[in-house]
Enzyme design. Structure first.
Site, PDB file in Angstrom:
ATOM      1  CB  SER A  63      -0.872   0.015   1.232  1.00 25.10           C
ATOM      2  OG  SER A  63      -0.050   0.347   2.326  1.00 25.10           O
ATOM      3  CE  LYS A  64       1.800   4.551  -4.447  1.00 26.94           C
ATOM      4  NZ  LYS A  64       2.095   5.320  -5.539  1.00 26.94           N
TER       5      LYS A  64
END
Ligand code: GLU
Length: 515
Positions: free
Chosen positions: A259-260
C-alpha cells in the site's frame, strides 16, 4: 555510454519500491561505467508535497546512491527539475500539433464527465477519449478553424491531446519481459499538456529521456501500460527509443500489493527497538515507507542488499544471499531480474541485517559503539574494553544499537534488577552465597574467567548445591538481567573492582526487593 535515470515524483515519502528502482538504475550504471541521473518529475502540481524532494535527496544520500548528475550536480543536461523545463515541453507539444499528431481539446470537466456516464449507460464500462469518442467532442478535429481561434482568443481553457492512430499494433522488447505487444485500440488520446500549461508525465518523460540522452529506462511495472503512448511519441518525434526494463511488483506477505500507507511523525519518533517490534508485528502488510526502516536502525548495506534481492538473483544454482554494495555493483544484471512479483519478507531482512552486522570490522563496530555511548552521555571507555564487550555481545546482537540496549551493564551499574528474575532466581540464601563469593574473589590475584569459575564452583560444592544456585544470582546482581553472554567471561571483562562493587550492593538491595 550507458545513461540511466531515477525519475521520482515528489508526492510523499520514499517508497521501498522507489529505492529499488533507484538502486537497480544505480547498479546498472556502475556495472557499465555509465551515468546515473536524478531527475525530479514535479509537473503534477496537485500531487506535489512540500518537503518531498528534500526528503528524497536525503534518502538518496543516506543510501549512498549518489547521482552522477542531478539537481545537485549539473552534467550539462539540466535543469533536472521538470518544473523548470516547461518551455521545452510546450515547444514539442506545438511541434506535434503542427504536424497533426496532437490536437487541442476544449471539453470542460463536466462535458468529459457527461461523456463518461453516457458511455457507461450504453454499456461501455471503461470509456476512453479515443478515435471514436474524439469525433463527438469539442476539439480542433471537430471544430472549424474559426471556432478554435475564437476559443483561444476568449482564453477558454484547453488541453493538448495525443492523436493516437486507430487499431495499430505497437511492439517493443522489454529487457525483463521480452516482447510486449499493445494495440492502439486500448490507448486513449493521452493529454500531453494540461489546462494549467504543465505537461503530463508522458510528454515530459519522453522529451527528457531524449534530451538527457537516456539509453536505458528502468522503472516499475506500473509504467508498462504507458509504454505505447511513449512509443508513439518517440515515433512522432522521430527519436530513437531507449531500451526498457520494467521491474516486477512488490507484494505484501499476504499477497496484496504494497500500500501507500503514510506513517505519522509520531511513529517515527519512537525508539528504534519499538519500531522494530512494530514492523515485525505487522507481518502481513508491510509498511512501504523506507524512512521507517532507516529509523528502526537497519544497516544501510543490509537494506540495499535485501532490496536488491526483491526481484533479482545472482544466477541459477548460486545460493548467495549476502552482498555488499560493491559486490552488487559488479554482479547486477537486468537479465537476472524476474518477471514475477517479489514478496517482502521482514524476517529475511532481519536475517540479512544480522549477517551484515557480523561482517562489519571490529574497529568499525567499536567506533559505532563509541558514538552510541556518546549519544547516551556515557563517559568514554578504553578501546580494548570495548572490543572485549563487542566480542561477547556479538552473537546476541541483531542491530547495532543493541550493543547499547543489551549491554547496558557493561557501561553502567545496574539501576534496577529484573523483577521476574528475582522471583525466579533469588533464594533466601542467595545474599549469603553472594557475599561468600565476594570474599573468595576478593583474594584473586588474576581475575580470569577460569579462576572465577573455580571459586564459584568451590562454594556451591561446599554447600552441596548445583552451580546454578550461584550463577543466576551473580548474573542478576552484576547485570540486573537474567540473560547475557557466558557469565565468567562477562565478569572477567567487567573487572574485579566493578564486579565486587555490584555484588555488595545487590546483596544489600535485592533481598528488600523480594517482598
Ligand atoms: N515520475 C515517475 C515516478 O514517479 C517516473 C516513472 C519513470 O521512471 O518513467 O515513478
Amino acid at each position: 555510454m550507458v545513461r540511466v535515470r531515477f525519475a521520482p515524483s515528489p508526492t510523499g515519502f520514499v517508497h521501498i519500491g522507489s529505492l529499488r528502482t533507484a538502486l537497480y538504475n544505480y547498479l546498472y550504471a556502475k556495472r557499465h561505467n555509465g551515468q546515473f541521473i536524478l531527475r525530479i518529475e514535479d509537473t503534477d502540481r496537485n500531487r506535489f508535497v512540500k518537503g518531498a524532494t528534500e526528503n528524497l535527496v536525503r534518502v538518496l544520500e543516506w543510501s549512498g546512491l549518489i547521482p552522477d548528475e542531478g539537481p545537485m550536480k549539473d552534467g550539462g543536461f539540466g535543469p533536472y527539475y521538470q518544473s523548470q523545463r516547461t518551455e521545452l515541453y510546450l515547444k514539442h507539444a506545438q511541434e506535434l500539433i503542427n504536424t497533426g499528431k496532437a490536437y487541442l481539446a476544449f471539453d470542460t470537466p463536466e462535458e468529459i464527465e457527461m461523456m463518461r456516464s453516457g458511455q457507461k449507460k450504453a454499456g461501455n464500462y471503461s470509456p476512453m477519449y479515443n478515435f471514436v469518442i474524439r469525433r463527438q467532442m469539442r476539439n480542433s478535429l471537430t471544430m472549424s478553424e474559426q471556432d478554435v481561434q475564437d476559443e483561444l482568443e476568449k482564453q477558454t481553457p484547453y488541453v493538448v491531446r495525443l492523436l493516437v492512430p486507430e487499431n495499430q499494433d505497437i511492439e517493443f522488447d522489454d529487457i525483463i519481459r521480452g516482447r510486449v505487444v499493445f494495440n492502439t485500440k486500448e490507448v486513449d488520446d493521452q493529454i500531453l499538456i494540461k489546462s494549467d500549461g504543465f505537461p503530463t508525465y508522458h510528454l515530459a518523460n519522453v522529451v527528457d529521456d531524449h534530451f538527457m540522452q537516456i539509453t536505458h529506462v528502468i522503472r516499475g511495472e506500473e509504467w508498462l501500460s504507458s509504454v505505447p503512448k511513449h512509443l508513439l511519441l518517440y515515433r512522432f518525434f522521430g527519436w530513437q527509443v531507449p531500451h526498457m526494463a520494467h521491474l516486477p511488483l512488490i507484494f505484501n506477505p499476504d499477497g496484496s500489493k504494497m500500500s501507500k500507507r503514510q506513517i505519522t511523525d509520531a511513529v517515527l519518533r519512537k525508539e528504534s527497538d519499538d519500531l522494530r517490534k512494530e514492523i515485525l508485528s505487522s507481518e502481513k502488510k508491510i509498511d512501504p515507507n523506507l524512512e521507517l526502516y532507516i529509523q528502526a536502525g537497519y544497516e544501510r548495506e543490509a537494506i540495499l542488499n535485501y532490496i536488491a534481492l526483491l526481484g533479482w538473483n545472482p544466477g541459477e544454482g548460486d545460493e548467495r544471499q549476502i552482498f555488499s554494495t560493491s559486490e552488487l555493483e559488479q554482479e547486477f544484471t537486468l537479465e537476472r531480474v524476474n518477471k514475477s512479483g517479489a514478496t517482502f519478507d521482514i524476517k529475511k531482512l532481519n536475517w540479512i541485517n544480522r549477517e551484515h552486522l557480523v561482517r562489519i570490522s571490529l574497529a568499525e563496530t567499536r567506533e559505532r559503539l563509541k558514538t552510541l555511548l556518546e549519544d547516551h552521555q556515557i563517559d568514554p571507555f578504553p578501546d580494548h574494553y570495548l572490543l572485549q564487550v563487542i566480542e561477547l555481545l556479538q552473537p546476541r546482537v541483531n542491530f547495532i544499537d543493541e550493543y547499547w540496549s543489551k549491554g547496558l551493564y557493561f557501561f553502567q551499574d545496574p539501576v534496577e534488577y529484573d523483577r521476574d528474575g528475582i522471583k525466579k532466581r533469588w533464594k533466601d540464601r542467595s545474599a549469603h552465597l553472594i557475599l561468600e563469593f565476594f570474599d573468595k574473589i576478593s583474594k584473586l590475584e588474576s581475575f580470569t574467567a577460569e579462576n572465577i569459575e573455580t571459586r564459584l564452583r568451590q562454594i556451591t560444592e561446599q554447600h552441596e548445591l548445583g552451580a546454578g544456585q550461584l550463577i543466576h544470582p551473580v548474573r542478576l546482581a552484576v547485570s540486573g538481567t537474567t540473560a547475557g553472554p557466558g557469565l565468567f567471561e562477562m565478569l572477567q571483562v567487567l573487572g574485579k573492582e566493578t564486579v565486587m562493587r555490584r555484588l555488595k550492593r545487590a546483596a544489600e538491595i535485592i533481598p528488600s526487593l523480594k517482598s
